[in-house]
Scaffold this active site. Structure first.
Site, mmCIF file in Angstrom:
data_model
loop_
_atom_site.group_PDB
_atom_site.id
_atom_site.type_symbol
_atom_site.label_atom_id
_atom_site.label_comp_id
_atom_site.label_asym_id
_atom_site.label_seq_id
_atom_site.Cartn_x
_atom_site.Cartn_y
_atom_site.Cartn_z
ATOM 1 N N CYS A 55 -5.423 -0.552 -6.499
ATOM 2 C CA CYS A 55 -4.130 -0.429 -7.181
ATOM 3 C C CYS A 55 -3.898 0.811 -8.027
ATOM 4 C CB CYS A 55 -3.892 -1.683 -8.015
ATOM 5 S SG CYS A 55 -3.682 -3.117 -6.948
ATOM 6 N N PRO A 111 0.822 -1.222 0.000
ATOM 7 C CA PRO A 111 0.000 0.000 0.000
ATOM 8 C C PRO A 111 0.851 1.264 0.000
ATOM 9 C CG PRO A 111 0.136 -0.910 2.211
ATOM 10 C CD PRO A 111 0.871 -1.864 1.328
#
Ligand code: NAD
Ligand code: UGA
Length: 448
Positions: free
Chosen positions: A274, A95
């Site tokens: 993403c 992340p």
């Protein structure tokens, strides 16, 4: 004879690790595949009838392979498998960093580094370590560094094998990929990994590159896809002002074979775990390498997306004839239960912030988890059907393109009189909405 790996371990049983390993196990019955995760609850779900990931076709693949040559194990119980593995995939989250250098942009590699340390400690003999997670370019250097500091005498080759599957079509994408990418400098390791994919993927579709090209190609592919969505979304605003119809513009532009028709669907904004994080990672890399113009170019793709979500939320708010707004769709796209970075999160937050009451419906998303992500606000509630969400609403926000939203029987829906249906996905039956006497605003079309 070329080395054929017999034992594969994957660390990370998420949206990528679970489906990818299930397809490898399905297509390579001679290979034993073990998937490990620190999250014991997730592993238990993979071993149950209610898989933690919803993907069309996934449960069939899992039911063919689980217990035959596919095993899901809590990490602590899978260390023996790790010791014996020929190949270890790292498929954990990467992340955006929330603290430290690069916070807000750079990828957080702490989970990947923890995997590298675990492999360094437990692997025996020679192990091929595969980056399946999406990494910043040159991340493999850091993995190699951690592995080479191991004390157990193991040897390692590191490859980059980024995943290109999209959620909602993961199984089809894995079974019939446009391409498989293997980046690496160790020819024997490349050949060994290639032999796995070659069990079902034509060899001309297995592309091999250097490590850094593979790492960067993954970020670049997501950046190009996101850029197409922001490009069409930027034009959707101009269409709304001029009377041009964005779907017609997209069809014409996409008919040029140099451009192609895919990824030109105007929307309330791209979501998912993403696109934004990979764009931000790319932007950080450009800044780090003193390329501010390149960073600014890609930042524009992120900025348009934020603006698109905001302006849609404002349009809903302004259209509402009472404070109750029905939100249809919480997932970031159809056919998935995933709501990470979903446009619905941004739109719901904005609506709640402006004092609206939100009643939401999604056929797959776990609504309680979505509510928890919002902080369980009192003004947010869940409906068990679209009709229930719509009852009494002063405006409707369609945020996910679920098929069932195409066939809503607007004539029998009990919206407030004068309510507006704001369609952020261009899926509702326009004639049916208008015939039922409701107002309509569709992204990329002039308001009626
Ligand atoms: P995810 O969050 O669904 O799954 C990651 C899993 O890794 C979690 O279950 C977590 O518990 C586990 N984990 C984390 N650290 C661990 C550790 N040290 N040991 C064992 N398990 C650990 O993430 P995801 O969506 O599967 O994405 C994984 C990677 O793949 C990311 O880098 C992402 O960018 C990339 N990717 C994702 C997609 C997608 O569609 N979701 C597609 C292509 C690539
Ligand atoms: C995307 C890529 O498509 C995959 O190739 C990649 O592997 C993956 O990211 C990843 O690295 O995680 P995914 O995010 O699962 O896959 O789904 P997409 O189909 O790409 O959709 C992303 C977002 O863009 C969704 O919110 C979708 O609704 C939106 N979108 C997509 C549009 O608004 N318009 C379009 O025309 C296409």
């Amino acid at each position: 004879m070329l080395f054929r790996p017999q034992k594969i371990v994957c660390i990370g049983a998420g949206y990528v690790g679970g489906p990818t390993m299930a397809v490898i196990a399905d297509r390579c019955p001679d290979v034993q595949v073990t998937v490990l995760d620190l999250n014991a609850e997730r592993i238990a779900a993979w071993n149950s009838d209610t898989l933690p990931v919803f993907e069309p076709g996934l449960s069939e693949v899992v039911s063919r392979t689980r217990g035959r040559n596919l095993y899901f194990r809590p990490q602590a119980e899978g260390l023996a498998a790790l010791a014996e593995a020929d190949i270890v995939f790292i498929s954990v989250q990467t992340p955006t960093k929330t603290a430290g250098e690069g916070a807000g942009k750079a990828s957080d590699l702490q989970y990947v580094e923890a995997c590298a340390r675990l492999i360094a400690e437990h692997a025996r003999g020679h192990t091929i370590v595969v980056e399946k997670s999406t990494m910043p370019v040159r991340a493999a250097e850091r993995i190699q560094q951690i592995l080479s500091a191991n004390q157990a005498g193991g040897t390692f080759a590191v490859l980059s094998n980024p995943e290109f599957l999209a959620e909602g079509t993961a199984i089809r994408d894995l079974q019939q990929p446009d391409r498989v990418l293997i980046g690496g400098e160790d020819p024997a390791a490349v050949v060994a990994l290639k032999s796995i994919y070659a069990s079902w993927v034509a060899s001309e579709k297995i592309l091999t590159t250097g490590l850094w090209s593979a790492e960067l190609s993954k970020l670049a592919a997501n950046a190009f896809l996101a850029q197409r969505v922001s490009s069409i979304n930027s034009l959707s605003a101009l269409c709304e002002q001029t009377g041009a119809e964005v779907s017609e513009v997209a069809t014409v532009v996409g008919a040029d074979s140099r451009i192609g028709p895919k990824f030109l669907q105007a929307s309330v904004g791209f979501g998912g775990s993403c696109f934004q994080k990979d764009l931000l990672s790319l932007i950080y890399l450009c800044e780090h390498h003193a390329l501010p113009e390149v960073a600014a170019y890609w930042q524009g793709v992120v900025d348009i997306n934020e603006w698109q979500k905001r302006r849609f939320a404002e349009a809903v708010q302004q259209a509402a004839v009472n404070r109750r707004v029905a939100v249809l769709g919480l997932a970031f796209k159809k056919d998935t239960n995933d709501f990470r970075e979903s446009a619905a999160l941004t739109v719901c937050r904005a609506l709640l912030h402006s004092g609206c009451e939100v009643v939401a419906y999604d056929p797959r998303v776990d609504g309680q988890r979505f509510a928890a992500e919002l902080g369980n606000p009192a003004q947010f509630s869940l409906a068990s059907s679209a009709a229930q969400a719509l009852a009494g609403a002063g405006a409707v926000a369609v945020l996910t393109e679920w098929e069932e939203f195409r066939s809503i029987a607007w004539a029998s829906v009990k919206l407030s009189p004068g309510a507006t249906v704001c369609d952020g996905r261009n899926v509702v039956d326009r004639a049916a909405v208008q015939q039922a006497g409701f107002r309509l605003r569709v992204i990329g079309s002039a308001p009626d």
